[in-house]
Write an enzyme that holds these catalytic residues in place. Sequence first.
Site, PDB file in Angstrom:
ATOM      1  N   GLU A 233       6.909 -14.755 -13.400  1.00  0.00           N
ATOM      2  CA  GLU A 233       5.850 -13.958 -14.048  1.00  0.00           C
ATOM      3  C   GLU A 233       5.937 -12.566 -13.447  1.00  0.00           C
ATOM      4  OE1 GLU A 233       3.967 -15.039 -16.418  1.00  0.00           O
ATOM      5  OE2 GLU A 233       4.476 -17.158 -16.341  1.00  0.00           O
ATOM      6  N   CYS A 267      -1.327  -7.305 -13.937  1.00  0.00           N
ATOM      7  CA  CYS A 267      -0.052  -7.370 -14.668  1.00  0.00           C
ATOM      8  C   CYS A 267      -0.273  -7.053 -16.138  1.00  0.00           C
ATOM      9  CB  CYS A 267       0.589  -8.731 -14.496  1.00  0.00           C
ATOM     10  SG  CYS A 267      -0.477 -10.103 -14.964  1.00  0.00           S
TER      11      CYS A 267
HETATM   12  P1  NAD Z   1       6.698  -8.271  -4.916  1.00  0.00           P
HETATM   13  O1  NAD Z   1       7.811  -8.708  -5.782  1.00  0.00           O
HETATM   14  O2  NAD Z   1       6.933  -7.137  -4.005  1.00  0.00           O
HETATM   15  O3  NAD Z   1       6.210  -9.485  -3.990  1.00  0.00           O
HETATM   16  C1  NAD Z   1       5.750 -10.701  -4.528  1.00  0.00           C
HETATM   17  C2  NAD Z   1       5.970 -11.808  -3.524  1.00  0.00           C
HETATM   18  O4  NAD Z   1       7.370 -12.025  -3.339  1.00  0.00           O
HETATM   19  C3  NAD Z   1       5.402 -11.525  -2.141  1.00  0.00           C
HETATM   20  O5  NAD Z   1       4.810 -12.706  -1.661  1.00  0.00           O
HETATM   21  C4  NAD Z   1       6.632 -11.160  -1.336  1.00  0.00           C
HETATM   22  O6  NAD Z   1       6.515 -11.401   0.049  1.00  0.00           O
HETATM   23  C5  NAD Z   1       7.666 -12.079  -1.955  1.00  0.00           C
HETATM   24  N1  NAD Z   1       9.064 -11.683  -1.765  1.00  0.00           N
HETATM   25  C6  NAD Z   1       9.567 -10.427  -1.547  1.00  0.00           C
HETATM   26  N2  NAD Z   1      10.915 -10.476  -1.464  1.00  0.00           N
HETATM   27  C7  NAD Z   1      11.276 -11.765  -1.639  1.00  0.00           C
HETATM   28  C8  NAD Z   1      12.529 -12.445  -1.694  1.00  0.00           C
HETATM   29  N3  NAD Z   1      13.685 -11.817  -1.539  1.00  0.00           N
HETATM   30  N4  NAD Z   1      12.531 -13.764  -1.915  1.00  0.00           N
HETATM   31  C9  NAD Z   1      11.368 -14.435  -2.099  1.00  0.00           C
HETATM   32  N5  NAD Z   1      10.155 -13.857  -2.062  1.00  0.00           N
HETATM   33  C10 NAD Z   1      10.107 -12.530  -1.835  1.00  0.00           C
HETATM   34  O7  NAD Z   1       5.460  -8.003  -5.895  1.00  0.00           O
HETATM   35  P2  NAD Z   1       4.039  -7.388  -5.536  1.00  0.00           P
HETATM   36  O8  NAD Z   1       4.204  -5.925  -5.285  1.00  0.00           O
HETATM   37  O9  NAD Z   1       3.381  -8.231  -4.514  1.00  0.00           O
HETATM   38  O10 NAD Z   1       3.250  -7.621  -6.908  1.00  0.00           O
HETATM   39  C11 NAD Z   1       3.105  -6.650  -7.907  1.00  0.00           C
HETATM   40  C12 NAD Z   1       3.937  -7.042  -9.101  1.00  0.00           C
HETATM   41  O11 NAD Z   1       3.561  -8.323  -9.567  1.00  0.00           O
HETATM   42  C13 NAD Z   1       3.743  -6.107 -10.302  1.00  0.00           C
HETATM   43  O12 NAD Z   1       4.997  -5.812 -10.864  1.00  0.00           O
HETATM   44  C14 NAD Z   1       2.920  -6.946 -11.268  1.00  0.00           C
HETATM   45  O13 NAD Z   1       3.060  -6.599 -12.614  1.00  0.00           O
HETATM   46  C15 NAD Z   1       3.450  -8.309 -10.982  1.00  0.00           C
HETATM   47  N6  NAD Z   1       2.501  -9.327 -11.441  1.00  0.00           N
HETATM   48  C16 NAD Z   1       2.833 -10.102 -12.512  1.00  0.00           C
HETATM   49  C17 NAD Z   1       1.933 -11.049 -12.989  1.00  0.00           C
HETATM   50  C18 NAD Z   1       2.250 -11.921 -14.171  1.00  0.00           C
HETATM   51  O14 NAD Z   1       1.578 -12.929 -14.352  1.00  0.00           O
HETATM   52  N7  NAD Z   1       3.241 -11.599 -14.988  1.00  0.00           N
HETATM   53  C19 NAD Z   1       0.691 -11.195 -12.367  1.00  0.00           C
HETATM   54  C20 NAD Z   1       0.387 -10.374 -11.288  1.00  0.00           C
HETATM   55  C21 NAD Z   1       1.305  -9.453 -10.821  1.00  0.00           C
END
Ligand code: NAD
Length: 504
Positions: A233, A267
């Site tokens: 997502e 999001c």
């Molecule tokens: P991010 O990708 O930076 O981090 C998300 C999670 O992934 C964190 O827990 C982080 O520690 C982890 N992570 C980072 N690198 C990783 C790796 N290599 N392997 C596994 N896990 C890893 O995202 P963010 O900045 O926390 O969130 C914002 C983003 O989320 C925005 O783009 C937003 O649109 C999206 N979002 C999408 C939805 C949806 O339902 N489509 C909902 C909410 C947020």
Amino acid sequence: MEATGIDVRSPVDDRLLASVDNADAATVARIVANLRAAQPEWEALGVAERSRWLHLYRDWLLDHADDLARLLQEETGKAWPESRAEPAYPVHVINYYTKHAARFLAAESPRPASILVANKRQERLLRPYPVVGVISPWNFPLALAMMDALPALIAGAAVAIKPSELTPLATRAAVAGWREIGAPDIFACVTGAGETGAALVDEVDFVQFTGSERTGRRIAERAGARLIPCGLELGGKDAMIVLADADIERAARGAVFGALYNAGQTCVSVERVYVVAEVYDRFVDAVVAEVGRLRHGAVTPDYGIDVGAMTVAQQAEIVAEHVADARERGARVLIGGSRRGEHYYEPTVLVDVDHSMTCMRAETFGPLLPIMKANDVDEAIRLANDSPYGLSASIWTRDRALARRQAQRLEVGAVNVNDVIVNLLALPLPHGGWKASGLGARNGGPYGIRKYCRSQAVLSDRFPLPLTPHWFPYKRGNAERFARFMRTAGTRDVRRRWRAITGR
Ligand code: NAD
């Protein structure tokens, strides 16, 4: 990787809230191994008993909703109504899935579709992935982690959540509640940064990820290398389309709420608006008036603020960059347009924007509302689809039939008519992004829980039959008869086929 702690600070006043573990790969492996060992018993409990635990957990969540809301507000800087609403979401998820789980997970016995297995009783069972890893972001820390974890638990999987290192506190506290009610040890919270998330992907049997497109791609690659499924997502650039016959006052208020809810860090935020020329001026005036009424600033646990902090300072910087880029290319700021401290960016309305500008192409994820004039509905749809993302969109018109037709032209996973964001609450419908916004979906009725299961086919004889002519040893007579039977069984015109095969 060394297991050192991570400091969690308040975006409101930079206060140190807590320090959490930064779990290393060995710790993650141990936690997942424990979950894996406990999972078969959880699965064997059956849906009714698992639901009973989920109901006890629902009560715990309700009893602790205010504590969780306070933690959420401290770690995210959300306005109080937004913090208060979040713990209620998992409660609805539990109620929905426990009500329908027995039906959604029931074994199916389809009728044989071929004479070759006519004597077989056929069953399709749904067996959970033993351990599901849920990796979640910082914008709705509790709701997003739980909306994926809870259906997996009800399906019979064990679940490890890896919350964002920026906002792990409410989720950690909520998972601790599972232990408090004395439920089986099949639900864990593993705190840590990106490397901890990567280590989790290396251990689990299914990864459900919510976060940025960039991390999503990395997770998909790793899951592909391990041959485990993943659900993604990801980000969005949701468009809102306002047609000439729309209720303009409502549309303007909807645009402002959709763009600024959770300070634009949603999001499915409204990230760009296309308004047909006839009503453009009226719509813009109404939006600016509505934004002018909002109260923006440091939040407290009361109702004095509408738009709170940006949880991540770097995100406020991205908003500033998008506004600067738009201004350079000729956009005008009608209200807002300034950063107010590290974690604050004013609610901002931009006009005279076009698709050469970053604010119309890349996800802003902040309190920015760019509005563009479109000649007609066709141009609005074309512009809305001119995006690498396809999460959701909204269309505003009094003509419901028209809205339905135009919705089908939009390349997105969900369309709200005369509303915003609300599709996230519709659990029987899928919430999933098209294009670069994701892979798979969450929710969607039976799909929301079956996705955490593997299908297993079980066949057994209805009546004992001694004949197994296709088994060893091969003998001419048997083999010939069996081959004829196979070919004849596959035809509609049995007589003609029989003559062709036998020459009689
Ligand atoms: P991010 O990708 O930076 O981090 C998300 C999670 O992934 C964190 O827990 C982080 O520690 C982890 N992570 C980072 N690198 C990783 C790796 N290599 N392997 C596994 N896990 C890893 O995202 P963010 O900045 O926390 O969130 C914002 C983003 O989320 C925005 O783009 C937003 O649109 C999206 N979002 C999408 C939805 C949806 O339902 N489509 C909902 C909410 C947020």
